[in-house]
Design an enzyme around this catalytic site. Sequence first.
Site, PDB file in Angstrom:
ATOM      1  N   HIS A   1       0.701  -1.273  -0.363  1.00 12.50           N
ATOM      2  CA  HIS A   1      -0.163   0.015  -0.028  1.00 12.50           C
ATOM      3  C   HIS A   1       0.575   1.396  -0.136  1.00 12.50           C
ATOM      4  CE1 HIS A   1      -3.902  -2.035   0.537  1.00 12.50           C
ATOM      5  NE2 HIS A   1      -2.867  -2.718   1.253  1.00 12.50           N
TER       6      HIS A   1
ATOM      7  N   HIS B   1      -6.040  -6.846  -0.315  1.00 12.73           N
ATOM      8  CA  HIS B   1      -6.617  -6.034  -0.740  1.00 12.73           C
ATOM      9  C   HIS B   1      -5.744  -5.060  -1.600  1.00 12.73           C
ATOM     10  CE1 HIS B   1      -7.734  -6.414   3.543  1.00 12.73           C
ATOM     11  NE2 HIS B   1      -8.267  -5.182   3.534  1.00 12.73           N
TER      12      HIS B   1
ATOM     13  N   ASP C   1      -4.718 -13.194   3.257  1.00  8.85           N
ATOM     14  CA  ASP C   1      -6.176 -12.746   4.017  1.00  8.85           C
ATOM     15  C   ASP C   1      -7.230 -12.754   2.738  1.00  8.85           C
ATOM     16  OD1 ASP C   1      -5.127 -10.665   2.529  1.00  8.85           O
ATOM     17  OD2 ASP C   1      -4.751  -8.622   3.647  1.00  8.85           O
TER      18      ASP C   1
ATOM     19  N   TYR D   1      -4.314 -11.853   8.595  1.00  9.94           N
ATOM     20  CA  TYR D   1      -4.624 -11.486   9.448  1.00  9.94           C
ATOM     21  C   TYR D   1      -5.368 -12.196  10.585  1.00  9.94           C
ATOM     22  CZ  TYR D   1      -3.044  -7.739   7.171  1.00  9.94           C
ATOM     23  OH  TYR D   1      -2.337  -6.387   6.350  1.00  9.94           O
TER      24      TYR D   1
END
Length: 343
Positions: free
Chosen positions: A159, A197, A284, A323
């Site tokens: 990110h 993500h 994740d 996570y």
Amino acid sequence: METIFTERHALRNSRTELFGGQLVEPFERPSRAEYIIDRVREVALGPVNEPDDFGMAPITAIHDADFIAFLQVAWPDWQAAGFKGEAMPTVWPARRMSHRIPTDVEGRLGYYALSGETAISEGTWEAAYASAQVALTGAERINQGARAVFSLCRPPGHHAAIDMYGGYCFVNNAAVAAQHLLDTGAKRIAILDVDFHHGNGTQDIFDARDDVLFISLHGDPMDAFPHFLGHAEETGTGAGDGYTINYPLPPKTDFATWRAALQKALAQIKDYAPDALIVSLGVDTFETDPISFFKLKSDDFTTYGADIATLNLPTLFVMEGGYDIAEIGVNAVNVLQGFEGAS
């Protein structure tokens, strides 16, 4: 498979994260890396070694120098301002507002942050720097002829944009590794991001370039963080047009659907014919991850590790998210074992 790892990751140990309107214990915490390295050792994946130190130059080859300078002083400047908690942004240069960089630390936090959940605390920069060295060492092992290497990076990196941090990321480890490979002889690199993500930072960095093919499989940004990048119509700009490929997928995506997108991505990587592959490895996508909505099971990670191996490319795995901490070690190492078993 060799694993590159440093205990310096634990210097990044923030106590607060803004989630659901509350300050909670961060989902991205030191135990993530500890579970993974314990599993690496439990299954005897291969040797575990400390990273070498490549200095700052490979980091500033990717990131804006003023941004990196800010990360180094953000915590001491925050403390000097008299604030008692951890450093979290509260104001941003929103649409139609000035984008000049303030002198006040609160303003600089907002200028350089792309999201508000990620606190900066003591040791954050030191851990981020060490994490980049973990990725760079893995890339150098690829240069030296390794078939595959696991860079157990923490904090993660995908990110982190050219001049922005957020999503638990400060330095874009995969991008730094890719640039190192290019600077030391490679002509083309592919980055495959399998984190739930979207790798918005990686896309930002390579958006206008054709020497890095960036492909991401991720939760549809209409429904999932980081929300403002990762749509299918984003294909790169200028010289980079066609070298960004996004596969946004809906809530409750199962492995069959996810794997179909992966197969398309692998075919595109094969056509690109890169000199090496970097996998931004986030697990994740697991069915019980607390901040994600895909439905992969532990055995699926082994399967897709084997799928990636069919490319027969030198491959650097760079750790990103995941996570469900109790299962992160099994799921991450399953990918690596699946890759190794098919190699």
